[in-house]
Design a protein around this motif. Sequence first.
Motif, short mmCIF file in Angstrom:
data_model
loop_
_atom_site.label_atom_id
_atom_site.label_comp_id
_atom_site.label_asym_id
_atom_site.label_seq_id
_atom_site.Cartn_x
_atom_site.Cartn_y
_atom_site.Cartn_z
N THR A 134 4.62 8.80 -0.98
CA THR A 134 5.37 9.55 -1.99
C THR A 134 6.59 9.71 -1.41
OG1 THR A 134 3.15 10.73 -2.44
CG2 THR A 134 5.23 11.60 -3.26
N LEU B 58 8.38 6.32 -1.46
CA LEU B 58 8.99 5.89 -2.63
C LEU B 58 10.23 6.55 -3.16
CD1 LEU B 58 5.40 6.01 -4.44
CD2 LEU B 58 7.07 4.19 -4.60
N ASP C 274 4.47 -1.05 -3.67
CA ASP C 274 3.65 0.09 -3.32
C ASP C 274 2.24 -0.40 -3.12
OD1 ASP C 274 1.68 2.31 -3.40
OD2 ASP C 274 2.78 3.33 -4.92
N TRP D 259 -3.03 0.81 -1.50
CA TRP D 259 -4.29 0.51 -1.40
C TRP D 259 -4.85 -0.72 -0.87
CZ3 TRP D 259 -7.14 4.37 -2.79
CH2 TRP D 259 -6.49 5.59 -3.72
N SER E 6 0.16 3.34 3.05
CA SER E 6 -0.26 4.85 3.42
C SER E 6 -1.40 4.99 4.45
CB SER E 6 -0.46 5.49 2.11
OG SER E 6 -1.15 6.67 2.20
N LYS F 189 -0.72 12.14 4.94
CA LYS F 189 0.58 11.96 4.41
C LYS F 189 1.52 11.26 5.50
CE LYS F 189 1.87 13.28 0.70
NZ LYS F 189 1.35 12.60 -0.35
#
Length: 385
Positions: free
Chosen positions: A94, A97, A195, A198, A226, A237
């Motif tokens: 997050t 981004l 992004d 995944w 991530s 995070k």
Amino acid sequence: MDLVFTQQPNTIFDVMSGLARQTGAINLGQGFPDSDGPEDIRAEAARALMQSSNQYPPMYGLPELRAAIAEHYGRFQGIALDPTAETFVTSGATEALAAAILGLVAPGDEVILIQPLYDAYLPLVLKAGGIPKLVRQTPPEWRIDREALEAACSPKTRYLVFNNPQNPTGRNFSYDELKVVADFCAAHDIVAISDEVWEHVTFDGGAFTSLLAMPGMRERRVKIGSAGKMFSLTGWKIGLVCAAPPLMNAALKAHQFLTFTTPPNLQRAVAYGLGKEESYFSALRNRFQHGRDRLSAGLESIGFAPLASEGTYFLGVDLQQSGIPMTDKDFCLTLVKEFGIASIPFSAFYAADPVTNVVRLCFAKSDETLDNALEKLAKAKAALR
Ligand code: PMP
């Protein structure tokens, strides 16, 4: 006064998780596994917490983590990264981004966003003064084609935010589709903010290809990963950013004022985790594929129409095809209030012209949780048809 953020409602994930808590519903809304990640990685974090420094780590991230990021993507994606010039660490994808969008997008720049879109993209683009240009995907295939990208493009288009594997559709885009995106970006000199949180959660042997590894993309690409998703530790995070030096430096300018840095003990543990063997990552894929298969087969057996999921923790259910004459939002509210299951309406992932007949369910749960959920869903199906 600038109201970009205050005008935003609380995210749908928050709203549904709140309702799930209030009603005691099973939460298949927000995407988190119901068991914690590998014990050895957590032990490494605990060791680092007690034995290593707890003071500010470098703004770029710990050197050992940046080296581990370069090693990891060299091994898994064949990308040769210079850890000091092309990687940095953020507080979650997050923040990555936010750093990329706020650092790169200038007022008036057009930014292509592909709907259904992850909820952070649009407010960040607006906050940066960017002009969103929306491309719409539709079920059941959720394909991206060149015509749709061209239709959204103008001489002012500078960026494209791309998500692969894609939340909420569960798409792991094929090489041909990635090539369409890469060629489009190259043709119009567009930088892709990709992004890829995944990247390790893909199914059925479908290989994941990073946009950074596509021909022509090396200089035009910010890749975001991530650790939360790689190690089933979503609360940690830790975001991983890879980009060519000019792009990375622009994102860093924002990162230094967003969080500046990220807890050092978690960074050490992630550096350890990134070095894991392929067998860890294949076991991860198998575990979530098992959840997908169990939920998908269970849904079919009680009369729902689940859509394909090639990756992520999610699958879509087509309400129309399931014979349920309700909008996704009405269905989700009824499901959580009357039948004890929290889910997420796909329309929440659209800024305009939403698809309103699909809901998202999270299958990253134990067999027992999924079976309990299926019992409740069967009752809903019988009552709402
Ligand atoms: N991007 C996508 C597509 C996601 O699904 C998520 C988490 N659900 C994030 C970013 C945020 O990742 P993190 O928790 O590392 O901030």
